[in-house]
Write a protein that holds these residues in place. Sequence first.
Motif, PDB file in Angstrom:
ATOM      1  N   SER A   1      -0.480   4.805   4.509  1.00 38.76           N
ATOM      2  CA  SER A   1      -0.339   6.061   3.767  1.00 38.76           C
ATOM      3  C   SER A   1       0.472   7.077   4.573  1.00 38.76           C
TER       4      SER A   1
ATOM      5  N   ALA B   1      -5.739  10.181   1.728  1.00 35.50           N
ATOM      6  CA  ALA B   1      -5.984   8.768   1.442  1.00 35.50           C
ATOM      7  C   ALA B   1      -7.358   8.318   1.923  1.00 35.50           C
TER       8      ALA B   1
ATOM      9  N   PRO C   1      -4.895   6.632  -5.140  1.00 39.75           N
ATOM     10  CA  PRO C   1      -3.882   7.054  -4.175  1.00 39.75           C
ATOM     11  C   PRO C   1      -3.726   8.569  -4.160  1.00 39.75           C
TER      12      PRO C   1
ATOM     13  N   VAL D   1       1.183   4.414  -2.876  1.00 37.46           N
ATOM     14  CA  VAL D   1       1.101   5.847  -2.589  1.00 37.46           C
ATOM     15  C   VAL D   1       2.350   6.574  -3.076  1.00 37.46           C
TER      16      VAL D   1
ATOM     17  N   LYS E   1     -10.872   8.746  -0.088  1.00 39.62           N
ATOM     18  CA  LYS E   1     -11.245   7.953  -1.262  1.00 39.62           C
ATOM     19  C   LYS E   1     -11.139   6.474  -0.940  1.00 39.62           C
TER      20      LYS E   1
ATOM     21  N   THR F   1       0.824  -1.208   0.000  1.00 39.31           N
ATOM     22  CA  THR F   1       0.000   0.000   0.000  1.00 39.31           C
ATOM     23  C   THR F   1       0.855   1.252   0.000  1.00 39.31           C
TER      24      THR F   1
ATOM     25  N   ILE G   1      -7.603   2.910  -1.789  1.00 41.35           N
ATOM     26  CA  ILE G   1      -6.376   3.690  -1.966  1.00 41.35           C
ATOM     27  C   ILE G   1      -5.597   3.233  -3.193  1.00 41.35           C
TER      28      ILE G   1
END
Length: 298
Positions: A246, A275, A285, A52, A278, A48, A281
């Motif tokens: 994030s 982050a 992102p 980002v 939305k 993740t 992600i």
Amino acid sequence: MKYTENYVYMYGQMISTCSFLLDGDFPKADGTAEIKEKYHLVGGETGTAAAVLCSLNVPVKLGGTHLGSGNEKLIKDYFAEKTADLSELVTEGFEGVTDYVIIDKNTRTCFGEWDKLYSRPEPFYEQPSEESVKNSACVAADPYFGDKIAEYCVKYGKKYVTIDCAYDSYIHKHCAVNCISHQHLDEYYPDKSYDELFRLYTDNTDGLVIFTLGEKGAMYGRKGAVPKICPAFKVDVVSTLGAGDSFKAGAVYGLYKDLDDDTLVKTACAVAGAAVEKFPIALYPPTVKDIEKLMGNM
């Protein structure tokens, strides 16, 4: 794409995540709930955070978890057109791990099959690459696979961001930045106050210590200093899944850009804030424009 310099070496866990966003609150036992949206995408702390950082135009090189035959195509396809070097990742015959996360506006509840990893006689990850550390601009080091990644960083003078490790650990002692979640503090040190823990953490490193406190923002500082508070940005929360990952990405971005402590923490808070507006992600992102907009409104 392969990188030879000026990349962030990200070493840690990459899996896939099936996420389910509810249309309403998480139900009580024996209750029911409507699923509003569902996805199967890249996940894990490193996966993740890498998504980002790619969105923030930072080149990354990934190492750590074996992909597994069930996750290989999904992860490789996701990063195929992004600023990510996957050449170090290993695929083997086992299926790999997918976690399942049910999310409402304020909570996310995770289900997984972690025993598939931790009960295996052979490691489910590769040791970090010494060359990848040596040639990196800086490092993002998940603490779950031992101290080797931190030892290489010390050997080559590379700054690194880590997360959720003990205040007396080797990886914490030598970090440039450590982002410790309130969930970690509450689970492992339930009898200690955050003020007491902050002293223990800062006393054991010359790096920047950040306690992430969710909607309360972040508590941060260094050895011998009074802790500061960076308030959380006021945003319309859609899903909290991946907020911590994030924030870590934002801290890595700050280290990569050589930001001062105050700006680094504010940036990380902005990345996490953008982050959670939305879902999911991995598909949406945070961008540099998102971060600048939030920080400009603070």
